[in-house]
Motif scaffolding. Structure first.
Motif, PDB file in Angstrom:
ATOM      1  N   GLU A   1       0.838  -1.211   0.000  1.00  0.00           N
ATOM      2  CA  GLU A   1       0.000   0.000   0.000  1.00  0.00           C
ATOM      3  C   GLU A   1       0.871   1.260   0.000  1.00  0.00           C
ATOM      4  OE1 GLU A   1      -2.794   2.319   3.229  1.00  0.00           O
ATOM      5  OE2 GLU A   1      -2.833   0.115   3.233  1.00  0.00           O
ATOM      6  N   TYR A   2       1.921   1.265   0.826  1.00  0.00           N
ATOM      7  CA  TYR A   2       2.800   2.436   0.897  1.00  0.00           C
ATOM      8  C   TYR A   2       3.675   2.544  -0.365  1.00  0.00           C
ATOM      9  CZ  TYR A   2       1.647   3.929   5.613  1.00  0.00           C
ATOM     10  OH  TYR A   2       0.993   4.439   6.698  1.00  0.00           O
ATOM     11  N   ALA A   3       4.054   1.402  -0.920  1.00  0.00           N
ATOM     12  CA  ALA A   3       4.833   1.424  -2.166  1.00  0.00           C
ATOM     13  C   ALA A   3       4.011   2.043  -3.295  1.00  0.00           C
ATOM     14  CB  ALA A   3       5.271   0.013  -2.543  1.00  0.00           C
ATOM     15  N   GLN A   4       2.724   1.676  -3.348  1.00  0.00           N
ATOM     16  CA  GLN A   4       1.842   2.245  -4.371  1.00  0.00           C
ATOM     17  C   GLN A   4       1.647   3.745  -4.159  1.00  0.00           C
ATOM     18  OE1 GLN A   4       0.622   0.949  -7.012  1.00  0.00           O
ATOM     19  NE2 GLN A   4       0.738  -1.264  -6.753  1.00  0.00           N
ATOM     20  N   LYS A   5       1.585   4.144  -2.913  1.00  0.00           N
ATOM     21  CA  LYS A   5       1.338   5.545  -2.567  1.00  0.00           C
ATOM     22  C   LYS A   5       2.451   6.452  -3.089  1.00  0.00           C
ATOM     23  CE  LYS A   5       0.513   8.438   1.532  1.00  0.00           C
ATOM     24  NZ  LYS A   5       0.360   8.417   3.008  1.00  0.00           N
ATOM     25  N   TYR A   6       3.706   5.982  -3.024  1.00  0.00           N
ATOM     26  CA  TYR A   6       4.851   6.806  -3.416  1.00  0.00           C
ATOM     27  C   TYR A   6       5.364   6.481  -4.822  1.00  0.00           C
ATOM     28  CZ  TYR A   6       5.132   8.283   1.453  1.00  0.00           C
ATOM     29  OH  TYR A   6       4.849   8.812   2.673  1.00  0.00           O
ATOM     30  N   ARG A   7       4.652   5.624  -5.554  1.00  0.00           N
ATOM     31  CA  ARG A   7       5.136   5.128  -6.850  1.00  0.00           C
ATOM     32  C   ARG A   7       5.430   6.253  -7.840  1.00  0.00           C
ATOM     33  NH1 ARG A   7       1.705   1.152 -10.937  1.00  0.00           N
ATOM     34  NH2 ARG A   7       2.977   1.519 -12.791  1.00  0.00           N
ATOM     35  N   GLU A   8       4.526   7.211  -7.984  1.00  0.00           N
ATOM     36  CA  GLU A   8       4.684   8.254  -8.993  1.00  0.00           C
ATOM     37  C   GLU A   8       5.603   9.378  -8.525  1.00  0.00           C
ATOM     38  OE1 GLU A   8       3.798   8.420 -12.104  1.00  0.00           O
ATOM     39  OE2 GLU A   8       2.865   6.447 -12.038  1.00  0.00           O
ATOM     40  N   ASN A   9       5.427   9.810  -7.278  1.00  0.00           N
ATOM     41  CA  ASN A   9       6.117  11.018  -6.815  1.00  0.00           C
ATOM     42  C   ASN A   9       7.466  10.751  -6.153  1.00  0.00           C
ATOM     43  OD1 ASN A   9       3.877  12.447  -7.688  1.00  0.00           O
ATOM     44  ND2 ASN A   9       2.850  12.288  -5.716  1.00  0.00           N
ATOM     45  N   ALA A  10       7.648   9.545  -5.612  1.00  0.00           N
ATOM     46  CA  ALA A  10       8.915   9.231  -4.936  1.00  0.00           C
ATOM     47  C   ALA A  10       9.252   7.756  -5.159  1.00  0.00           C
ATOM     48  CB  ALA A  10       8.815   9.537  -3.439  1.00  0.00           C
ATOM     49  N   PRO A  11       9.668   7.403  -6.388  1.00  0.00           N
ATOM     50  CA  PRO A  11       9.897   5.987  -6.710  1.00  0.00           C
ATOM     51  C   PRO A  11      10.969   5.311  -5.851  1.00  0.00           C
ATOM     52  CG  PRO A  11      10.649   7.422  -8.493  1.00  0.00           C
ATOM     53  CD  PRO A  11       9.869   8.275  -7.561  1.00  0.00           C
ATOM     54  N   LYS A  12      11.964   6.046  -5.401  1.00  0.00           N
ATOM     55  CA  LYS A  12      12.992   5.422  -4.563  1.00  0.00           C
ATOM     56  C   LYS A  12      12.422   5.000  -3.217  1.00  0.00           C
ATOM     57  CE  LYS A  12      16.980   7.700  -6.674  1.00  0.00           C
ATOM     58  NZ  LYS A  12      18.087   8.653  -6.499  1.00  0.00           N
ATOM     59  N   LYS A  13      11.559   5.852  -2.658  1.00  0.00           N
ATOM     60  CA  LYS A  13      10.906   5.492  -1.390  1.00  0.00           C
ATOM     61  C   LYS A  13       9.939   4.331  -1.613  1.00  0.00           C
ATOM     62  CE  LYS A  13       8.917   7.785   2.661  1.00  0.00           C
ATOM     63  NZ  LYS A  13      10.112   7.508   3.451  1.00  0.00           N
ATOM     64  N   SER A  14       9.259   4.374  -2.762  1.00  0.00           N
ATOM     65  CA  SER A  14       8.359   3.278  -3.120  1.00  0.00           C
ATOM     66  C   SER A  14       9.133   1.966  -3.211  1.00  0.00           C
ATOM     67  CB  SER A  14       7.682   3.590  -4.458  1.00  0.00           C
ATOM     68  OG  SER A  14       6.891   2.517  -4.879  1.00  0.00           O
ATOM     69  N   LEU A  15      10.328   2.010  -3.825  1.00  0.00           N
ATOM     70  CA  LEU A  15      11.157   0.814  -3.958  1.00  0.00           C
ATOM     71  C   LEU A  15      11.553   0.268  -2.585  1.00  0.00           C
ATOM     72  CD1 LEU A  15      12.812  -1.140  -5.721  1.00  0.00           C
ATOM     73  CD2 LEU A  15      14.658   0.546  -5.709  1.00  0.00           C
ATOM     74  N   GLU A  16      11.838   1.147  -1.651  1.00  0.00           N
ATOM     75  CA  GLU A  16      12.218   0.726  -0.296  1.00  0.00           C
ATOM     76  C   GLU A  16      11.096  -0.080   0.354  1.00  0.00           C
ATOM     77  OE1 GLU A  16      13.444   4.004   2.133  1.00  0.00           O
ATOM     78  OE2 GLU A  16      13.090   2.915   4.000  1.00  0.00           O
ATOM     79  N   TYR A  17       9.859   0.437   0.243  1.00  0.00           N
ATOM     80  CA  TYR A  17       8.720  -0.284   0.829  1.00  0.00           C
ATOM     81  C   TYR A  17       8.461  -1.602   0.098  1.00  0.00           C
ATOM     82  CZ  TYR A  17       7.458   3.826   3.631  1.00  0.00           C
ATOM     83  OH  TYR A  17       7.454   4.846   4.529  1.00  0.00           O
ATOM     84  N   ALA A  18       8.578  -1.588  -1.238  1.00  0.00           N
ATOM     85  CA  ALA A  18       8.318  -2.803  -2.011  1.00  0.00           C
ATOM     86  C   ALA A  18       9.317  -3.907  -1.649  1.00  0.00           C
ATOM     87  CB  ALA A  18       8.395  -2.491  -3.508  1.00  0.00           C
ATOM     88  N   GLU A  19      10.579  -3.554  -1.463  1.00  0.00           N
ATOM     89  CA  GLU A  19      11.592  -4.553  -1.120  1.00  0.00           C
ATOM     90  C   GLU A  19      11.359  -5.134   0.272  1.00  0.00           C
ATOM     91  OE1 GLU A  19      15.407  -3.122  -3.813  1.00  0.00           O
ATOM     92  OE2 GLU A  19      15.161  -2.311  -1.788  1.00  0.00           O
ATOM     93  N   LYS A  20      10.883  -4.300   1.204  1.00  0.00           N
ATOM     94  CA  LYS A  20      10.545  -4.822   2.538  1.00  0.00           C
ATOM     95  C   LYS A  20       9.372  -5.794   2.441  1.00  0.00           C
ATOM     96  CE  LYS A  20      12.252  -0.884   5.246  1.00  0.00           C
ATOM     97  NZ  LYS A  20      11.887   0.250   6.128  1.00  0.00           N
ATOM     98  N   GLY A  21       8.373  -5.430   1.618  1.00  0.00           N
ATOM     99  CA  GLY A  21       7.231  -6.322   1.421  1.00  0.00           C
ATOM    100  C   GLY A  21       7.651  -7.636   0.792  1.00  0.00           C
ATOM    101  N   LEU A  22       8.607  -7.580  -0.162  1.00  0.00           N
ATOM    102  CA  LEU A  22       9.074  -8.792  -0.833  1.00  0.00           C
ATOM    103  C   LEU A  22       9.776  -9.732   0.142  1.00  0.00           C
ATOM    104  CD1 LEU A  22       9.481 -10.326  -3.493  1.00  0.00           C
ATOM    105  CD2 LEU A  22      11.574  -9.015  -3.851  1.00  0.00           C
ATOM    106  N   LEU A  23      10.594  -9.192   1.031  1.00  0.00           N
ATOM    107  CA  LEU A  23      11.266 -10.028   2.036  1.00  0.00           C
ATOM    108  C   LEU A  23      10.257 -10.766   2.906  1.00  0.00           C
ATOM    109  CD1 LEU A  23      14.193  -7.683   3.153  1.00  0.00           C
ATOM    110  CD2 LEU A  23      14.394  -9.850   1.924  1.00  0.00           C
ATOM    111  N   LEU A  24       9.229 -10.042   3.342  1.00  0.00           N
ATOM    112  CA  LEU A  24       8.198 -10.672   4.169  1.00  0.00           C
ATOM    113  C   LEU A  24       7.409 -11.713   3.375  1.00  0.00           C
ATOM    114  CD1 LEU A  24       6.753  -7.767   6.344  1.00  0.00           C
ATOM    115  CD2 LEU A  24       7.765  -9.893   7.159  1.00  0.00           C
ATOM    116  N   ALA A  25       7.122 -11.419   2.103  1.00  0.00           N
ATOM    117  CA  ALA A  25       6.377 -12.369   1.274  1.00  0.00           C
ATOM    118  C   ALA A  25       7.142 -13.684   1.142  1.00  0.00           C
ATOM    119  CB  ALA A  25       6.109 -11.759  -0.099  1.00  0.00           C
ATOM    120  N   HIS A  26       8.470 -13.594   0.983  1.00  0.00           N
ATOM    121  CA  HIS A  26       9.290 -14.810   0.948  1.00  0.00           C
ATOM    122  C   HIS A  26       9.223 -15.542   2.289  1.00  0.00           C
ATOM    123  CE1 HIS A  26      11.304 -14.880  -2.926  1.00  0.00           C
ATOM    124  NE2 HIS A  26      11.488 -13.565  -2.863  1.00  0.00           N
ATOM    125  N   LYS A  27       9.232 -14.774   3.359  1.00  0.00           N
ATOM    126  CA  LYS A  27       9.244 -15.383   4.691  1.00  0.00           C
ATOM    127  C   LYS A  27       7.962 -16.164   4.954  1.00  0.00           C
ATOM    128  CE  LYS A  27      10.021 -14.211   9.568  1.00  0.00           C
ATOM    129  NZ  LYS A  27      10.275 -13.115  10.532  1.00  0.00           N
TER     130      LYS A  27
END
Length: 645
Positions: free
Chosen positions: A47-73
């Motif tokens: 949700e937070y990755a989507q929120k920052y996708r257009e205006n702050a892609p680097k911050k969006s990437l940070e949230y997406a990578e955290k979500g990916l780690l948890l998804a693997h877990k």
């Protein structure tokens, strides 16, 4: 006017409010994460990755990578595939194409595993977009068509519109504007029926870009304006920036430089804000172009250099090509022709690598395959509709069968008459074509026969020269006569093959050698002498100018082996090879006889045969060598092979 201290206070308050807002958002996120399970936290990060996708892609990437780690877990396979794809989109927008492709391709097998083919179709579209940005147009079209086939079969009209729009952009990049406009219009029609706000905006924008490339500024401006209206309805920053940039280019061509500068700088600010490297490079190039036209060379050079550095960094071949082109024009205007030529050469090289013939051919083949599939699908649908219509009308046909049969007979009669007329026309055309072919063949035969007569005269001269040389040797007349007969027969076989051949320009070396061997077997009774000739011959075709010298060389070598190689030997073997290596033909004759004399020197020999071989090899511009191991071996190399099969 506010004092400096007052401005400082206002700025401090603003920074404090902004910092407080970020702090509040972080506190909110931490609280939500504490109250959620790890599986739920995956969706919160998304949700937070989507929120920052257009205006702050680097911050969006940070949230997406955290979500990916948890998804693997938590082994949430669907979320893993989705986040791989989402991260690929972020890397693409930031200009890191290799990373984008890496994450897209990680998602594909996972989607296949969970049977999410629609997800893969979307990834194919994304991969195609990246390949297009890299200038790999054949790969791009291949993935676009894979994506399009799926969405068409699934009747996902919004996605179909999106892919059609992207294919149009690919053809626009290749300057195939007719095909590009066709795809954009198909996309626009579907988007308007849905309706899809951004789909409509993108289609108008891309149509405007085609008109812009064609120099149709009025049409381009109208389409860009319509596109911007639709984009602002969605407040889609990236597409709004694209609209501003395009309008800036139009105003630049209209020489309204203040308006052009305003729109281009606005576009540049948005692209930089949202980390869209591609768009930022495009606007840098256009700002540099505008400064060049105003003779602001230093500022223009800064824009161009930054654009070139960025395009090389992200590996975008199309943008690098544009940067070289702008730099070349910039130096030409400055009359610095050395650098202008340098960058023009770099531009031409980059352009050629993007637009090579093989690439265009492969793209056309992919397009043709897709068109063929679409046509077959359409025919199938029409056949189904026809059968349904037939069932619905079956009751009426029972009462009107006489009328239908009458119409059908008339129709068949008309088809028959039409077919007979077309066949008559076709037969007449075929007859005329055959007559033309026969006439051309007769003319060619006449020319070739004249050439053959000329060759015969030359060959008779060769025979005369050989007889003259032998007349001065003083050997046994019977031997001299046999040698002359052998040499004449070597030439005669060539003419026999020539007049029996449909092709008067060339003769098979292999066929010729086999005929020559038959002659030697009969003339010298090789079977009684226990001499065997073996061959290993490739299909090599030579013209008469090469074949006659080769025939005489073979005659001398075979005759020499038969006469001198097998003194009191139980079994004699003569081997003949003819093969092709690159552009050269290699002819080799070897026997297993007594070999050459120990003091053998071809340059000092008085043998007419070897002197003849030396002269004939020079005539065909070749070379020859010999070996004296387990018998005698002679190898001849020469070029100018007419053809190989």
């Amino acid at each position: 006017m506010l004092a400096r201290s007052q401005l400082y206070i206002i700025f401090s308050v603003f920074c404090s409010l902004y910092g407080f807002q970020i702090y509040a958002q972080n506190i909110e996120l931490e609280q939500r994460l504490k109250q959620s399970t790890e599986a739920e936290q995956v969706f919160i990060y998304d949700e937070y990755a989507q929120k920052y996708r257009e205006n702050a892609p680097k911050k969006s990437l940070e949230y997406a990578e955290k979500g990916l780690l948890l998804a693997h877990k938590v082994k949430d396979t669907a979320s893993i595939a989705y986040l791989y794809t989402f991260i690929g989109v972020l890397y693409k927008s930031m200009g890191n194409y290799e990373k984008a492709l890496e994450y897209y391709k990680k998602a594909i097998p996972i989607n296949t595993q969970i049977k999410n083919e629609q997800g893969n179709a979307g990834i194919y579209n994304n991969i195609a977009f990246v390949y297009r940005l890299q200038g790999k147009y054949k790969n791009s079209l291949e993935y676009y068509l894979k994506s399009l086939r799926f969405f068409e079969n699934a009747k996902s009209q919004k996605q179909v519109s999106n892919v059609l729009n992207n294919i149009g952009s690919l053809y626009s990049d290749q300057k195939n504007y007719e095909k590009a406009i066709d795809y954009f219009h198909q996309s626009l029609i579907i988007a308007q029926k849905l309706p899809d706000t951004l789909g409509i905006a993108f289609a108008y924008n891309n149509i405007g870009e085609v008109y812009q490339k064609q120099g149709k500024w009025k049409e381009a401006k109208n389409n860009f304006t319509q596109s911007l209206v639709w984009k602002k309805k969605k407040n889609h920053l990236r597409s709004i920036a694209s609209g501003y940039a395009n309008l800036g280019l139009v105003f630049q061509e209209e020489h309204k430089l203040d308006s052009a500068k305003y729109f281009l700088e606005e576009a540049s600010k948005i692209y930089k804000q949202i980390d869209d490297t591609n768009g930022f490079i495009e606007t840098l190039l256009r700002l540099g172009e505008m400064q060049t036209k105003q003779n602001e060379y230093q500022l223009a050079s800064q824009y161009y250099q930054e654009a070139l550095d960025q395009s090389l960094k992200i590996g975008s071949k199309p943008l690098t090509e544009k940067a070289y082109k702008f730099f070349s024009e910039y130096y030409a205007q400055k009359q610095d022709y050395k650098n202008a030529y340098k960058y023009r050469t770099l531009y031409d090289h980059a352009k050629d690598s993007l637009m090579n013939i093989e690439s265009v051919k492969q793209i056309n083949e992919l397009q043709a395959k897709y068109d063929d599939e679409a046509q077959k699908k359409q025919i199938s649908l029409l056949q189904i509709e026809k059968r349904m219509y037939g069932l619905e009308r079956e009751a009426d046909k029972k009462t009107k069968w006489i009328l239908v049969i009458g119409i059908l007979l008339l129709f068949l009669l008309a088809i028959g008459v039409s077919w007979a007329y077309r066949m008559k026309q076709k037969n007449q055309q075929q007859l005329q074509n055959q007559n033309d072919i026969i006439q051309q063949a007769l003319q060619q035969k006449e020319i070739l026969l004249k050439e053959i007569h000329h060759r015969v005269k030359n060959n008779l001269q060769i025979i005369s020269s050989l007889l003259h040389l032998q007349a001065h040797k003083g050997h046994n007349p019977q031997d001299l006569l046999q040698q002359s007969q052998d040499r004449i027969q070597a030439i005669a076989i060539i003419h026999e093959k020539l007049y029996k051949s449909e092709n008067l320009q060339s003769i098979s070396l292999a066929d010729y050698i086999e005929n020559l061997i038959v002659y030697f077997q009969k003339t010298y009774s090789l079977e009684q002498k226990q001499i065997q000739i073996e061959t290993q011959l490739e299909d090599v075709y030579l013209d008469i100018d090469k074949l006659i010298p080769c025939g005489l060389i073979l005659n001398e070598l075979i005759t020499n082996s038969i006469k001198y190689a097998f003194n009191n030997q139980q079994m004699g073997i003569i081997k003949i090879w003819a093969k092709v290596e690159g552009d050269s033909c290699i002819l080799e004759v070897k026997d297993n006889g007594v070999g050459l004399p120990a003091d053998f020197n071809p340059k000092k020999t008085k043998s007419l045969g070897l002197r003849l071989i030396e002269g004939l090899v020079k005539q065909i511009k070749g070379s020859w060598e010999y070996q004296n191991f387990e018998g005698a071996s002679f190898k001849i190399h020469f070029n100018t092979i007419l053809n190989t099969i």
